[in-house]
Scaffold this motif. Sequence first.
Motif, short mmCIF file in Angstrom:
data_model
loop_
_atom_site.label_atom_id
_atom_site.label_comp_id
_atom_site.label_asym_id
_atom_site.label_seq_id
_atom_site.Cartn_x
_atom_site.Cartn_y
_atom_site.Cartn_z
N LEU A 178 -45.03 -7.62 -18.29
CA LEU A 178 -44.28 -8.45 -19.30
C LEU A 178 -45.44 -10.50 -19.53
CD1 LEU A 178 -41.01 -7.91 -19.93
CD2 LEU A 178 -42.69 -6.50 -21.30
N TYR A 179 -45.32 -10.28 -18.91
CA TYR A 179 -45.79 -12.35 -18.52
C TYR A 179 -47.58 -12.07 -19.22
CZ TYR A 179 -41.70 -14.70 -17.19
OH TYR A 179 -40.66 -14.70 -16.51
N LEU A 180 -48.03 -10.92 -18.59
CA LEU A 180 -49.43 -10.86 -18.71
C LEU A 180 -49.83 -10.72 -19.99
CD1 LEU A 180 -50.93 -9.15 -15.31
CD2 LEU A 180 -50.61 -11.78 -15.97
N ILE A 193 -49.17 -12.75 -36.01
CA ILE A 193 -47.66 -12.07 -35.97
C ILE A 193 -47.01 -11.86 -35.04
CG2 ILE A 193 -46.29 -10.50 -37.72
CD1 ILE A 193 -47.74 -10.75 -39.98
N ALA A 194 -47.85 -11.02 -33.97
CA ALA A 194 -47.08 -10.58 -33.01
C ALA A 194 -47.54 -11.18 -31.77
CB ALA A 194 -48.66 -9.05 -32.71
N PHE A 195 -48.05 -12.22 -31.82
CA PHE A 195 -47.93 -13.23 -30.57
C PHE A 195 -46.65 -13.94 -30.97
CE2 PHE A 195 -47.80 -17.89 -29.85
CZ PHE A 195 -48.51 -17.35 -28.92
N PHE A 196 -46.10 -13.88 -32.63
CA PHE A 196 -44.88 -14.68 -32.65
C PHE A 196 -43.81 -13.87 -31.88
CE2 PHE A 196 -47.01 -17.91 -35.18
CZ PHE A 196 -46.67 -19.19 -34.65
N LEU A 197 -44.25 -12.73 -32.33
CA LEU A 197 -43.37 -11.85 -32.42
C LEU A 197 -42.55 -11.45 -31.24
CD1 LEU A 197 -43.97 -8.36 -34.97
CD2 LEU A 197 -41.48 -10.39 -34.68
N ALA A 198 -43.83 -11.87 -29.88
CA ALA A 198 -43.72 -11.50 -28.75
C ALA A 198 -43.12 -12.58 -28.16
CB ALA A 198 -44.96 -11.12 -28.34
N CYS A 199 -43.46 -14.49 -28.42
CA CYS A 199 -42.60 -15.23 -28.09
C CYS A 199 -41.15 -14.93 -28.31
CB CYS A 199 -42.37 -16.70 -28.88
SG CYS A 199 -44.48 -17.01 -28.33
N PHE A 200 -40.52 -14.57 -28.94
CA PHE A 200 -39.34 -13.91 -29.62
C PHE A 200 -38.59 -12.90 -28.66
CE2 PHE A 200 -39.80 -16.06 -33.93
CZ PHE A 200 -39.04 -17.02 -33.51
N GLY A 201 -39.25 -12.50 -28.59
CA GLY A 201 -39.79 -11.45 -27.36
C GLY A 201 -38.90 -11.16 -25.85
N LEU A 202 -39.55 -11.85 -25.80
CA LEU A 202 -39.78 -12.69 -24.52
C LEU A 202 -38.96 -13.01 -24.34
CD1 LEU A 202 -41.72 -12.31 -21.43
CD2 LEU A 202 -42.93 -14.37 -22.23
N ALA A 203 -38.09 -13.94 -24.89
CA ALA A 203 -36.92 -14.84 -24.59
C ALA A 203 -35.57 -13.73 -24.42
CB ALA A 203 -36.86 -15.63 -25.82
N LEU A 204 -35.66 -13.18 -25.82
CA LEU A 204 -34.52 -12.69 -25.50
C LEU A 204 -34.93 -11.24 -24.33
CD1 LEU A 204 -34.29 -11.29 -28.73
CD2 LEU A 204 -32.85 -13.09 -27.64
N MET A 205 -35.84 -10.68 -23.90
CA MET A 205 -36.17 -10.30 -22.77
C MET A 205 -35.53 -11.11 -20.98
SD MET A 205 -37.04 -7.28 -23.35
CE MET A 205 -37.53 -6.16 -22.13
N GLY A 206 -35.93 -12.25 -20.82
CA GLY A 206 -35.54 -12.81 -20.27
C GLY A 206 -33.38 -12.58 -20.14
N LEU A 207 -33.15 -12.70 -21.22
CA LEU A 207 -31.80 -12.18 -21.33
C LEU A 207 -31.05 -10.66 -20.40
CD1 LEU A 207 -28.68 -13.47 -20.71
CD2 LEU A 207 -29.20 -13.14 -22.97
N PHE A 208 -32.00 -10.10 -21.61
CA PHE A 208 -31.47 -8.37 -21.83
C PHE A 208 -32.10 -8.03 -20.50
CE2 PHE A 208 -33.24 -4.61 -22.21
CZ PHE A 208 -32.08 -4.02 -22.81
N LEU A 209 -33.37 -8.26 -19.82
CA LEU A 209 -33.78 -7.56 -18.15
C LEU A 209 -31.98 -8.01 -17.80
CD1 LEU A 209 -37.30 -8.05 -18.64
CD2 LEU A 209 -35.88 -5.84 -18.90
N ASN A 210 -31.72 -9.27 -17.57
CA ASN A 210 -30.97 -9.36 -16.36
C ASN A 210 -29.83 -8.49 -17.02
OD1 ASN A 210 -28.33 -11.13 -15.58
ND2 ASN A 210 -30.16 -11.21 -14.29
N VAL A 211 -29.07 -8.06 -17.67
CA VAL A 211 -27.87 -7.99 -17.41
C VAL A 211 -27.68 -6.30 -17.97
CG1 VAL A 211 -26.29 -7.12 -19.80
CG2 VAL A 211 -27.18 -9.89 -19.20
#
Length: 242
Positions: A20-22, A60-78
């Motif tokens: 995801l980071y890459l 737009i895809a980059f900004f969506l990725a910004c928010f998505g990556l931030a949410l994934m940091g929590l979602f994947l852990n849960v």
Amino acid sequence: MLGKLMKHESVYMARRFVPLYLIYIALAVLARVAYILDFTDVTNVGLSFALNMGIVLVVIAFFLACFGLALMGLFLNVARFRSNLFTDEGYLMNTLPLPSWYHIVCKLLSGIIWFVLTMCVTVAGVFIAFYEMDDYEIFSFTLEISIEVFRAVPLETALTIILAVVTFCAFVLLCYFGQAFSSMVGHKRLISILMIIGGSILNSFISTMLSEFYFVLADSSSISAYLAVNIVYHAAVGGLLF
């Protein structure tokens, strides 16, 4: 043994987060390229429109990725907490000769570490995409202001950082609790979602009311007192959920 659990958890999460980071960094590079491209000399209207729309879509895809990556940091852990302990995979984990709280602590520490790393990668991607050399003065000024604020009000700054960590831990533990309760009633995810949303709203309301009551009773409007009251409350909630 907790160290071995953390190592296993880190390897598992790295396999999910590193790709995801890459992808995110690749989008940041594309956004950078789109940011510096200039199509003002293109005379063909159709081609100019297509190129400009391509730039807009990349940004737009980059900004969506910004928010998505931030949410994934929590979602994947849960999601990892649920799959690792309350599905077929949990049969093996629960047979390990370990106290149950080891698993919770391991998941919580892993969540904090990967959430912080995700935030750092997100900020790095923004710098890659939009940073200009002229922005150095703004960045330097912001850094100087932050240092001065820390020097001027070190207690409030420290309490703010502690409150952020404690609040995050309490919210993650609330998510864990929702997942655990959901597993007890037939894995109905809607119940866990409603519990998380309702618990978050209730926590915000109670913490605000406690702070207001403290200010009235103590006849004080100290920011430090406000932060301290919230830290104590969220720590108590986190301890109860744990």
